[in-house]
Write a protein that holds these residues in place. Structure first.
Motif, PDB file in Angstrom:
ATOM      1  N   GLU A  38       0.721  -0.906  -0.424  1.00 32.98           N
ATOM      2  CA  GLU A  38      -0.171  -0.227  -0.400  1.00 32.98           C
ATOM      3  C   GLU A  38       0.764   1.316   0.092  1.00 32.98           C
ATOM      4  O   GLU A  38       0.344   2.889  -0.154  1.00 32.98           O
ATOM      5  CB  GLU A  38      -1.206   0.261   1.358  1.00 32.98           C
ATOM      6  CG  GLU A  38      -2.169  -1.184   0.881  1.00 32.98           C
ATOM      7  CD  GLU A  38      -3.009  -0.799   2.999  1.00 32.98           C
ATOM      8  OE1 GLU A  38      -3.858   0.193   2.537  1.00 32.98           O
ATOM      9  OE2 GLU A  38      -2.310  -1.451   3.315  1.00 32.98           O
ATOM     10  N   VAL A  39       2.216   1.570   0.478  1.00 35.32           N
ATOM     11  CA  VAL A  39       2.725   2.371   0.517  1.00 35.32           C
ATOM     12  C   VAL A  39       4.428   2.341   0.060  1.00 35.32           C
ATOM     13  O   VAL A  39       4.673   3.992   0.732  1.00 35.32           O
ATOM     14  CB  VAL A  39       2.791   2.502   2.100  1.00 35.32           C
ATOM     15  CG1 VAL A  39       1.735   2.590   3.473  1.00 35.32           C
ATOM     16  CG2 VAL A  39       4.151   1.642   2.472  1.00 35.32           C
ATOM     17  N   GLU A  56       7.850  -5.718  11.715  1.00 35.71           N
ATOM     18  CA  GLU A  56       6.833  -4.903  10.929  1.00 35.71           C
ATOM     19  C   GLU A  56       7.481  -3.582  10.763  1.00 35.71           C
ATOM     20  O   GLU A  56       7.589  -3.173   9.391  1.00 35.71           O
ATOM     21  CB  GLU A  56       5.757  -4.720  11.338  1.00 35.71           C
ATOM     22  CG  GLU A  56       4.684  -6.022  11.962  1.00 35.71           C
ATOM     23  CD  GLU A  56       3.445  -6.005  11.639  1.00 35.71           C
ATOM     24  OE1 GLU A  56       2.476  -6.748  11.843  1.00 35.71           O
ATOM     25  OE2 GLU A  56       3.302  -5.404  13.637  1.00 35.71           O
ATOM     26  N   VAL A  57       7.737  -2.677  11.117  1.00 36.79           N
ATOM     27  CA  VAL A  57       8.109  -1.325  11.105  1.00 36.79           C
ATOM     28  C   VAL A  57       9.648  -2.010  10.251  1.00 36.79           C
ATOM     29  O   VAL A  57      10.149  -0.748   9.251  1.00 36.79           O
ATOM     30  CB  VAL A  57       8.860  -0.808  11.646  1.00 36.79           C
ATOM     31  CG1 VAL A  57      10.119   0.598  11.225  1.00 36.79           C
ATOM     32  CG2 VAL A  57       7.494  -0.337  12.714  1.00 36.79           C
ATOM     33  N   ALA A  58      10.344  -2.669  10.598  1.00 39.51           N
ATOM     34  CA  ALA A  58      11.473  -3.189   9.372  1.00 39.51           C
ATOM     35  C   ALA A  58      11.223  -3.860   7.996  1.00 39.51           C
ATOM     36  O   ALA A  58      11.494  -3.592   6.840  1.00 39.51           O
ATOM     37  CB  ALA A  58      12.381  -4.006  10.124  1.00 39.51           C
ATOM     38  N   LYS A  62      11.844  -1.169   4.195  1.00 38.85           N
ATOM     39  CA  LYS A  62      12.059  -1.351   2.910  1.00 38.85           C
ATOM     40  C   LYS A  62      10.836  -1.174   1.872  1.00 38.85           C
ATOM     41  O   LYS A  62      11.914  -0.971   0.920  1.00 38.85           O
ATOM     42  CB  LYS A  62      11.456  -3.143   2.662  1.00 38.85           C
ATOM     43  CG  LYS A  62      11.819  -4.274   3.633  1.00 38.85           C
ATOM     44  CD  LYS A  62      11.875  -5.827   3.599  1.00 38.85           C
ATOM     45  CE  LYS A  62      12.559  -6.743   4.603  1.00 38.85           C
ATOM     46  NZ  LYS A  62      11.575  -7.948   3.975  1.00 38.85           N
ATOM     47  N   SER A  63      10.499  -0.012   1.818  1.00 40.84           N
ATOM     48  CA  SER A  63       9.869   0.716   1.078  1.00 40.84           C
ATOM     49  C   SER A  63      10.717   1.781   0.135  1.00 40.84           C
ATOM     50  O   SER A  63      10.843   2.285  -0.103  1.00 40.84           O
ATOM     51  CB  SER A  63       8.479   1.616   1.101  1.00 40.84           C
ATOM     52  OG  SER A  63       8.460   1.884   2.458  1.00 40.84           O
TER      53      SER A  63
END
Length: 259
Positions: A38-39, A56-58, A62-63
């Motif tokens: 999504e991001v 999940e932050v990590a 990756k984006s």
């Protein structure tokens, strides 16, 4: 020698983060949980840190986006999983369920923010803080100095982190010394919590504010609100860009990512 090297590395990270924020052209803000897919097209994201684990932050990083954590410095949010003495509550936010104004001069509140909330965000490796409810001073003017003190302390204790201040017009001229950017809600639009309707503002309603914002020499993010199907969304985005700002348009719930 080791301390000097550590200071250099932290300072370098801080400068790089500042430069990256200045260069951001696409950002999003969403308080529902988002996915990497999504991001992936955004350079900066403002998220609710309670929705994510460190892993999940990590994954989201990756984006390549700068990840900024929402931080409310002046309200008790009853769904956060912590408690405070009832005596700290001094009012109820009429627009948002579960949000209560607190006495931010209390050492108990300060200890909660600096001893629990911020360390929890840092442990998840967010890149910075989006500081909300700075404009509580419009309701309780005697909080003026305490708000400045809290923002200053957040920056002094987290020099490598990016700070974005939300609104707080009467404090902006001072806060520009401690934050990397400002986000302004509803610069070109207005939402009525009473009628649940969205409106586009006239130029005379925002012209003076635009001049003030441009005078700060800071990165300015705008957050405006219109219905998902409203054809004026692109107009508002382009209007913000025309003034040199970085726009995002969402609904008032901020529960979905809009491209």
């Amino acid at each position: 020698m080791i301390l000097l090297l550590l200071f250099f590395l932290i300072s370098k990270q801080f400068v790089i983060a500042q430069v990256k924020v200045e260069q951001v052209e696409r950002y999003a803000i969403c308080y529902s949980k988002v996915t990497l897919d999504e991001v992936k097209d955004f350079e900066l994201l403002i998220l609710d840190p309670d929705n994510y684990t460190a892993d999940e932050v990590a994954e989201l990083k990756k984006s390549g986006a700068i990840l900024i954590a929402y931080l409310n410095i002046a309200e008790f949010e009853s769904y956060r999983g912590y408690s405070i003495p009832e005596s700290l509550i001094i009012g109820k936010n009429p627009n948002w369920d579960g949000h209560f104004y607190v006495d931010i001069t209390s050492d108990v509140w300060r200890s909660l923010i600096f001893g629990q909330v911020i360390p929890k965000i840092i442990s998840k490796n967010f890149d910075g803080f989006f500081i909300d409810m700075i404009d509580i001073v419009q309701i309780f003017p005697h909080f003026y100095e305490r708000v400045i003190d809290m923002v200053r302390a957040i920056k002094m204790q987290n020099k490598e982190k990016v700070l974005i201040a939300n609104n707080g017009w009467v404090l902006m001229d001072t806060l520009k010394n401690y934050v990397d950017a400002f986000l302004v809600e509803g610069l070109f639009t207005r939402y009525s919590f009473k009628t649940k309707r969205y409106f586009l503002k006239f130029e005379k309603e925002y012209a003076d504010k635009v001049k003030i914002l441009k005078s700060f020499g800071k990165k300015i993010f705008t957050l405006d609100f219109l219905p998902e199907s409203d054809k004026r969304r692109n107009f508002v985005k382009n209007l913000s860009k025309y003034y040199g700002f970085t726009p995002y348009v969402s609904t008032i719930e901020l529960n979905k990512v809009y491209k």
